[in-house]
Design an enzyme around this catalytic site. Structure first.
Site, short mmCIF file in Angstrom:
data_model
loop_
_atom_site.label_atom_id
_atom_site.label_comp_id
_atom_site.label_asym_id
_atom_site.label_seq_id
_atom_site.Cartn_x
_atom_site.Cartn_y
_atom_site.Cartn_z
N CYS A 16 0.62 -1.27 0.06
CA CYS A 16 -0.05 0.15 0.10
C CYS A 16 0.81 1.26 0.02
O CYS A 16 1.88 1.20 0.42
CB CYS A 16 -0.93 0.09 1.29
SG CYS A 16 -2.20 -1.40 1.45
N GLY B 79 0.24 0.42 -5.01
CA GLY B 79 -1.20 -0.41 -4.83
C GLY B 79 -2.15 0.14 -6.01
O GLY B 79 -2.33 1.29 -6.15
N ASN C 8 -0.12 1.10 5.75
CA ASN C 8 0.85 0.40 4.77
C ASN C 8 1.64 -0.63 5.77
O ASN C 8 2.38 -0.10 6.42
CB ASN C 8 1.74 1.44 4.08
CG ASN C 8 2.95 0.67 3.21
OD1 ASN C 8 3.92 1.42 3.16
ND2 ASN C 8 2.79 -0.62 2.80
N GLY C 9 1.63 -2.01 5.30
CA GLY C 9 2.23 -2.89 6.20
C GLY C 9 1.55 -4.18 6.56
O GLY C 9 0.41 -4.28 5.95
N TYR D 135 13.75 -2.60 -5.50
CA TYR D 135 12.75 -2.63 -6.36
C TYR D 135 11.21 -1.77 -6.40
O TYR D 135 10.96 -1.25 -7.06
CB TYR D 135 12.10 -4.17 -6.13
CG TYR D 135 11.02 -4.43 -7.23
CD1 TYR D 135 11.11 -4.58 -8.63
CD2 TYR D 135 9.77 -4.96 -6.47
CE1 TYR D 135 10.01 -4.83 -9.41
CE2 TYR D 135 8.81 -5.25 -7.25
CZ TYR D 135 8.72 -5.18 -8.75
OH TYR D 135 7.59 -5.50 -9.35
#
Ligand code: SF4
Length: 458
Positions: free
Chosen positions: A5, A31, A105-106, A244
């Site tokens: 996210c 996302g 996010n996570g 990445y």
């Protein structure tokens, strides 16, 4: 591999809705399944959410006349909780006549036991999000005031979280004590902005201030900024953000992704036991590491693969039989670049190895003499439980095969992975403050009850 996210929060900016909308564009790579915005002008709260890309979900939004001064936003790729409308974030609740919202996010690694405890006490859940657990823990805390309730809830969490929280008075930007995922602070108009990545700031005209610290709770309201600390844990920044995930035009964890990615390539070039006539990157994520490799080896960088930028989320994944076609639709080879050359292909990572195998076949078909591959990270052998969607251990090609076996499967004349030491030495942050679990299998926090843990590990 997919990032779970991206989050964004703004306070006291001229047109919060517009800023949030633009910001989500800059985080779209983190996302693509769904997105949402919660915005307020201190009187009225508006919620905008939907399944799809930012452009699709907010196509009807009239933000030019919006008076909103603060709010939060989210782009989602599901790693915990299925992909459905009820799981779209920000997750919003009404509590004692006020609106609160949270975006995450996570991945929490103890969310299922926390959820069970809450359900046993009679808590009703509206979604399957681990994020909802945080909201309930906070609202149920017996502590006196807001910040104490928040700290009380956060202390119970294990795993990774970069959060933005919307309250009637202001917003919070929070990073877990291990600091797995990035979150940075910027200045905009008379207020502030927090974002997963700093590329957001360039788009909306904000100025980068700093990375939010691991375990920091930052509150932003009309009085300015106020910072609180959670108890310390071992700092474990996700090194894959540099390899990445993050955009090269971003700063994450306070460091330029572009500069770091190029340095990873240079270190790889230094370590390589072979050399080709030309270096070609697998676009786009291999581009910058390839630049570093070519520079170190002093051989030309050529764009031997051309990417079709119009193939995206809507592309229907081909069945195994037509996978070759799928790879060709995304990337095409230029034979004039490759013919009669010893080609050194630079990849950021190898996950299953199936796509690499097909790409190498195409290079051989185009007339390469020899094909080598250099990978700008070590072999990925273990799953991630901290917010990145990796395949199960069984599907990771390096989980039970050595480099020589992988070289043969992919059909290469030579294969080399960047060493762990080389990777860590390429980043100008303390090496012991990185998570490298997907390479080493040593997890910095206990994986208590991640849903599907057994399946991931098999
Ligand atoms: S396991 Fe790998 S991808 Fe996951 S947080 Fe750690 S370094 Fe990042």
């Amino acid at each position: 591999m997919k990032e779970s996210c991206g989050v964004i929060g703004v306070f006291n900016v001229r047109n919060a809705l517009k800023v949030l909308y633009l910001s989500l564009f800059s985080l779209q790579h983190r996302g693509q399944e769904s997105c949402g915005i919660v915005v307020s002008d201190f009187k009225k709260v508006s919620i905008h959410k939907g399944m799809g890309l930012v452009e699709e979900v907010f196509s009807e939004l009239n933000f030019e006349n919006s008076k909103g001064a603060f709010g939060i936003g989210h782009v989602r790729y599901s790693t915990t909780g299925c992909s459905s409308e009820r799981n779209i974030q920000p997750f919003v609740v009404n509590y004692k006549g006020k609106t609160y919202a949270i975006a995450h996010n996570g991945n929490l690694t103890n969310s299922y036991s926390l959820r069970k405890e809450l359900e046993d006490e009679g808590t009703l859940f509206q979604s399957t999000l681990d994020t909802e657990v945080i909201m309930h823990l906070f609202l149920k805390s017996k502590k006196e005031n807001f910040i104490e309730k928040l700290i009380d809830a956060l202390k119970k969490l294990q795993g990774s979280y970069a959060l933005v929280i919307f309250t009637p008075e202001g917003i919070y930007g929070i990073k877990d004590p291990n600091g797995f995922r990035p979150l940075c602070l910027g200045k905009l108009d008379n207020g502030y902005i927090v974002s997963s990545e700093s590329c957001t700031f360039d788009l909306v005209g904000a100025t980068y201030i700093r990375e939010i610290e691991s375990g920091e709770i930052l509150f932003i309201n009309n009085q300015g900024l106020k910072s609180y600390c959670l108890p310390r844990k071992k700092i474990s920044r996700c090194i894959f953000e540099f390899i990445y995930f993050a955009r090269p035009d971003s700063k994450v964890f306070g460091r330029s992704v572009y500069v770091t990615r190029k340095k990873l390539g240079e270190t790889l070039g230094k370590e390589l036991p072979f050399k080709g006539d030309i270096v070609i990157p697998v676009p786009d994520s291999g581009n910058i590491a390839a630049l570093g490799v070519a520079r170190k080896l002093k051989i030309p960088l050529e764009m031997g693969f051309i990417r079709n930028h119009y193939v995206g989320r809507t592309f229907i994944k081909p069945l195994p039989a037509s996978r070759e076609l799928g790879v060709k639709i995304k990337l095409n080879v230029i034979p004039e670049v490759i013919r009669n050359k010893n080609v050194l292909v630079v990849e950021d990572s190898i996950v299953r190895g199936t796509t690499s195998t097909l790409r190498i076949k195409e290079i051989r078909k185009a007339g390469a003499k020899k094909v080598y591959m250099a990978v700008s990270c070590p072999p990925i052998k273990h799953p991630c439980f901290f917010g990145i969607d990796f395949p199960s251990k069984k599907e990771l090609i390096a989980s039970d095969k050595n480099s020589e076996e992988i070289r043969k499967i992919i059909g290469l004349d030579g294969l080399y992975y960047l060493s762990l030491e080389g990777m860590l030495s390429s980043i100008s942050l303390p090496t012991e403050e990185f998570c490298t679990s997907c390479f080493t299998g040593h997890y910095p926090v206990e994986i208590i009850d991640f849903k599907g843990k057994e399946q991931f590990e098999k």
